[in-house]
Design a protein around this motif. Structure first.
Motif, PDB file in Angstrom:
ATOM      1  N   PRO A   1       0.796  -1.242   0.000  1.00 48.66           N
ATOM      2  CA  PRO A   1       0.000   0.000   0.000  1.00 48.66           C
ATOM      3  C   PRO A   1       0.825   1.286   0.000  1.00 48.66           C
ATOM      4  O   PRO A   1       0.425   2.264  -0.651  1.00 48.66           O
ATOM      5  CB  PRO A   1      -0.823  -0.113   1.291  1.00 48.66           C
ATOM      6  N   ILE A   2       1.986   1.288   0.658  1.00 50.54           N
ATOM      7  CA  ILE A   2       2.763   2.538   0.730  1.00 50.54           C
ATOM      8  C   ILE A   2       3.135   3.040  -0.670  1.00 50.54           C
ATOM      9  O   ILE A   2       3.251   4.248  -0.906  1.00 50.54           O
ATOM     10  CB  ILE A   2       4.043   2.362   1.594  1.00 50.54           C
ATOM     11  N   TYR A   3       3.252   2.104  -1.634  1.00 52.75           N
ATOM     12  CA  TYR A   3       3.629   2.549  -2.990  1.00 52.75           C
ATOM     13  C   TYR A   3       2.511   3.324  -3.679  1.00 52.75           C
ATOM     14  O   TYR A   3       2.766   4.050  -4.633  1.00 52.75           O
ATOM     15  CB  TYR A   3       4.128   1.359  -3.838  1.00 52.75           C
ATOM     16  N   HIS A   4       1.306   3.196  -3.154  1.00 54.41           N
ATOM     17  CA  HIS A   4       0.232   4.065  -3.666  1.00 54.41           C
ATOM     18  C   HIS A   4       0.618   5.527  -3.449  1.00 54.41           C
ATOM     19  O   HIS A   4       0.501   6.363  -4.349  1.00 54.41           O
ATOM     20  CB  HIS A   4      -1.092   3.754  -2.962  1.00 54.41           C
ATOM     21  N   ALA A   5       1.113   5.810  -2.230  1.00 52.39           N
ATOM     22  CA  ALA A   5       1.499   7.204  -1.929  1.00 52.39           C
ATOM     23  C   ALA A   5       2.780   7.592  -2.669  1.00 52.39           C
ATOM     24  O   ALA A   5       2.883   8.710  -3.191  1.00 52.39           O
ATOM     25  CB  ALA A   5       1.680   7.370  -0.420  1.00 52.39           C
ATOM     26  N   LEU A   6       3.730   6.671  -2.721  1.00 46.26           N
ATOM     27  CA  LEU A   6       5.031   7.024  -3.309  1.00 46.26           C
ATOM     28  C   LEU A   6       4.955   7.220  -4.825  1.00 46.26           C
ATOM     29  O   LEU A   6       5.827   7.864  -5.410  1.00 46.26           O
ATOM     30  CB  LEU A   6       6.071   5.953  -2.941  1.00 46.26           C
ATOM     31  N   THR A   7       3.917   6.680  -5.449  1.00 51.50           N
ATOM     32  CA  THR A   7       3.780   6.862  -6.904  1.00 51.50           C
ATOM     33  C   THR A   7       2.846   8.030  -7.262  1.00 51.50           C
ATOM     34  O   THR A   7       2.539   8.247  -8.438  1.00 51.50           O
ATOM     35  CB  THR A   7       3.255   5.569  -7.574  1.00 51.50           C
ATOM     36  N   ARG A   8       2.373   8.728  -6.233  1.00 59.16           N
ATOM     37  CA  ARG A   8       1.512   9.902  -6.486  1.00 59.16           C
ATOM     38  C   ARG A   8       2.122  11.095  -5.753  1.00 59.16           C
ATOM     39  O   ARG A   8       1.557  11.603  -4.773  1.00 59.16           O
ATOM     40  CB  ARG A   8       0.078   9.652  -5.998  1.00 59.16           C
ATOM     41  N   PRO A   9       3.292  11.530  -6.154  1.00 57.24           N
ATOM     42  CA  PRO A   9       4.026  12.557  -5.408  1.00 57.24           C
ATOM     43  C   PRO A   9       3.330  13.922  -5.415  1.00 57.24           C
ATOM     44  O   PRO A   9       2.470  14.197  -6.249  1.00 57.24           O
ATOM     45  CB  PRO A   9       5.374  12.636  -6.147  1.00 57.24           C
ATOM     46  N   VAL A  10       3.738  14.760  -4.476  1.00 56.96           N
ATOM     47  CA  VAL A  10       3.149  16.104  -4.358  1.00 56.96           C
ATOM     48  C   VAL A  10       3.325  16.905  -5.655  1.00 56.96           C
ATOM     49  O   VAL A  10       2.478  17.737  -5.999  1.00 56.96           O
ATOM     50  CB  VAL A  10       3.752  16.891  -3.165  1.00 56.96           C
ATOM     51  N   GLU A  11       4.420  16.636  -6.384  1.00 57.03           N
ATOM     52  CA  GLU A  11       4.644  17.375  -7.638  1.00 57.03           C
ATOM     53  C   GLU A  11       3.521  17.093  -8.637  1.00 57.03           C
ATOM     54  O   GLU A  11       3.127  17.972  -9.412  1.00 57.03           O
ATOM     55  CB  GLU A  11       5.988  16.987  -8.273  1.00 57.03           C
ATOM     56  N   ALA A  12       3.009  15.851  -8.624  1.00 54.07           N
ATOM     57  CA  ALA A  12       1.938  15.493  -9.569  1.00 54.07           C
ATOM     58  C   ALA A  12       0.667  16.269  -9.241  1.00 54.07           C
ATOM     59  O   ALA A  12      -0.096  16.637 -10.142  1.00 54.07           O
ATOM     60  CB  ALA A  12       1.683  13.988  -9.524  1.00 54.07           C
ATOM     61  N   GLU A  13       0.456  16.512  -7.951  1.00 56.20           N
ATOM     62  CA  GLU A  13      -0.727  17.301  -7.571  1.00 56.20           C
ATOM     63  C   GLU A  13      -0.476  18.797  -7.801  1.00 56.20           C
ATOM     64  O   GLU A  13      -1.352  19.508  -8.315  1.00 56.20           O
ATOM     65  CB  GLU A  13      -1.088  17.041  -6.101  1.00 56.20           C
ATOM     66  N   GLY A  14       0.711  19.250  -7.448  1.00 54.58           N
ATOM     67  CA  GLY A  14       1.030  20.675  -7.637  1.00 54.58           C
ATOM     68  C   GLY A  14       0.972  21.056  -9.104  1.00 54.58           C
ATOM     69  O   GLY A  14       0.392  22.083  -9.482  1.00 54.58           O
ATOM     70  N   GLU A  15       1.541  20.197  -9.954  1.00 57.02           N
ATOM     71  CA  GLU A  15       1.554  20.501 -11.403  1.00 57.02           C
ATOM     72  C   GLU A  15       0.130  20.576 -11.953  1.00 57.02           C
ATOM     73  O   GLU A  15      -0.236  21.526 -12.659  1.00 57.02           O
ATOM     74  CB  GLU A  15       2.372  19.423 -12.142  1.00 57.02           C
ATOM     75  N   ALA A  16      -0.685  19.565 -11.618  1.00 54.46           N
ATOM     76  CA  ALA A  16      -2.056  19.541 -12.171  1.00 54.46           C
ATOM     77  C   ALA A  16      -2.874  20.709 -11.629  1.00 54.46           C
ATOM     78  O   ALA A  16      -3.668  21.321 -12.359  1.00 54.46           O
ATOM     79  CB  ALA A  16      -2.732  18.212 -11.839  1.00 54.46           C
ATOM     80  N   THR A  17      -2.673  21.037 -10.357  1.00 54.32           N
ATOM     81  CA  THR A  17      -3.414  22.174  -9.783  1.00 54.32           C
ATOM     82  C   THR A  17      -3.021  23.467 -10.490  1.00 54.32           C
ATOM     83  O   THR A  17      -3.884  24.277 -10.869  1.00 54.32           O
ATOM     84  CB  THR A  17      -3.137  22.283  -8.260  1.00 54.32           C
TER      85      THR A  17
END
Ligand code: URP
Ligand code: ZN
Ligand code: ZN
Length: 471
Positions: free
Chosen positions: A205-221
């Motif tokens: 399960p931890i790889y769910h978080a590690l494969t969705r980094p903050v940069e992916a959210e910051g960029e899309a936002t």
């Protein structure tokens, strides 16, 4: 039928004052001191706050997702919401590319009609902004009263839309008077990172978080904010989880863009280490965007306090641990994303926010009720305590405490993300449109009390608002 609520402390998004409240039929008809009404049922709210019922702008009930269907439907989900002090929800109506929008809306009406304990409305997902889809949006707004459209920037090959769809939807929403909502994560980058992780045998399960980094959210936002500015439109970013996204929203708002941001109780209180829990327990904490490092929590609380973020959604999307979350025992990408939150949304915000002095009482009301009702065309019917507003009221004892547990919660799901957590403040009584539906931890309503609400266009009701004064 009349109800007189005496001796409580009324709290709105702007004021806190002692007064009685008189309810007749479905509405509040008087607010003042020493009110009397022959034959009225009396509720003594001494020592309690009276809040406007919560407005949860982000739920997924009876929703197919991740190869399964959410555990809570419109009946169990709205009863659980009521126990937690929420009296209106807005649920996401999913659509499928190439299938008529009206069929999708009809499906959502069939899921909910006659089942809900509280009032509800729908947002509409836009998967592909074809000419045909765009042509249907005026009737979606004017006939169905659905004035908000959701575009997913993630979940590649499932819900994800491209930038053309987002841009077309933004342009059309501006023209028609709707608010565009985005799930802002870069789905293509996440797709690359998840495939890479699986190829390396990283399946927990931890790889769910590690494969969705903050940069992916910051960029899309940031991209969604830029496209909104370019379209001169309006945007609401759902479930903001990290500093990178908050900064993009702040920057765009400072530049004058009409952009709003929501966060959720889970991002304010839980963190990435929860996904590392042994025995696959980490799967209980799989949300998208994922839980972040603890340092992001202060940024989110500050954003709520300063107004950089304005609302709290539950993102209710519950799956049982046994039999649903466990679909992903061998591969984290098969863990259905989401968790049970509709019942504890306001509790967590009060206990961790108000009682811990991170936000004020009035801000609490604003973020859990008033702001969402304004943004989504429900105000002043919902989201405030005023003469003429629906008598959706929560009598809340701020001194009582309770312990959250799946043994006692009302969501139909076999775990709680907050198991054993003690919270300050307890919902004593909930009225929905003048009728007591929760009293002393018991449900007094019935399926079908909750009605579908057609919402006003974005900002329209606020522009035309006639303010009524308290008597
Ligand atoms: O993990 C989540 N958030 N599940 C619900 C669907 C969504 O993305 O909002
Ligand atoms: Zn989402
Ligand atoms: Zn969601």
């Amino acid at each position: 039928m009349s109800t007189l609520i005496q001796n409580g402390i009324i709290v709105t998004a702007s004021d806190t004052f002692e007064a009685d409240l008189l309810v007749q039929g479905e509405q509040i008809v008087a607010i003042g001191t020493g009110l009397h009404e022959d034959g009225a049922e009396i509720i003594n709210a001494e020592g309690c706050y009276i809040f406007p019922g919560g407005v949860d702008p982000h739920t997924h009930l009876d929703m197919p997702f991740g190869g399964t269907v959410t555990a809570d439907d419109f009946e169990s989900g709205t009863i659980a919401a009521a126990f937690g002090g929420t009296t209106t929800i807005i649920d996401f109506c999913l659509t499928e590319k190439k299938k008529p929008i009206k069929d999708a809306i009809q499906t959502w009406h069939e899921k909910s009609k006659g089942r809900a304990a509280i009032d509800y409305s729908f947002h509409l997902m836009i998967g592909e902004a074809t000419e045909e889809v765009l042509a249907q949006l005026p009737s979606v707004i004017n006939e169905e009263g659905i004035s908000s459209f959701k575009v997913f920037m993630a979940y590649k090959n499932v819900f994800q839309a491209d930038d053309a769809t987002l841009f077309h939807t933004l342009k059309k929403a501006k023209e028609l008077g709707a608010l565009v909502m985005v799930h802002a994560e870069n789905g293509d980058v996440i797709d690359y990172l998840t495939k890479e992780a699986l190829a390396n045998g990283q399946t927990e399960p931890i790889y769910h978080a590690l494969t969705r980094p903050v940069e992916a959210e910051g960029e899309a936002t940031g991209r969604a904010c830029q496209l909104t500015a370019l379209a001169n439109s309006q945007l609401y970013v759902v479930h903001v989880s990290c500093e990178e996204a908050v900064r993009k929203i702040e920057e765009a708002r400072r530049a004058g863009a009409d952009i709003w941001g929501e966060t959720c109780p889970q991002y304010l209180t839980l963190d990435i280490d929860d996904l590392r829990k042994p025995e696959f327990e980490g799967a209980k904490y799989v949300w998208s965007p994922p839980l972040r490092e603890k340092s992001h929590q202060d940024v989110l609380w500050n954003a709520l306090r300063t107004g950089a973020l304005q609302t709290i959604g539950s993102d209710q999307c519950s799956f049982h641990f046994k039999g649903q979350k466990t679909l992903g025992v061998e591969d984290f990408t098969k863990i259905p994303n989401g968790g049970p939150m509709i019942e504890d949304r306001m509790s967590i915000l009060y206990s961790e926010g108000v009682a811990e002095e991170r936000i004020t009482l009035n801000r609490f009301v604003d973020v859990t009720s008033t702001r969402a009702s304004k943004l989504f065309g429900l105000y002043p019917k919902k989201g405030t305590i005023a003469i003429g507003s629906d008598a959706d009221l929560v009598i809340f004892d701020p001194f009582a405490v309770r312990t959250i547990s799946s043994d006692t919660h009302h969501m139909k799901v076999d775990y709680s993300a907050f198991e054993g957590k003690q919270v300050k403040g307890v919902v004593r009584t909930v009225l929905s449109k003048g009728k007591v539906i929760i009293q002393d931890q018991a449900y007094k309503g019935k399926a079908g009390d909750g009605q579908y609400i057609k919402r006003a266009k974005y900002n329209e009701q606020l522009r035309n608002q006639i303010y009524v004064e308290h008597v």
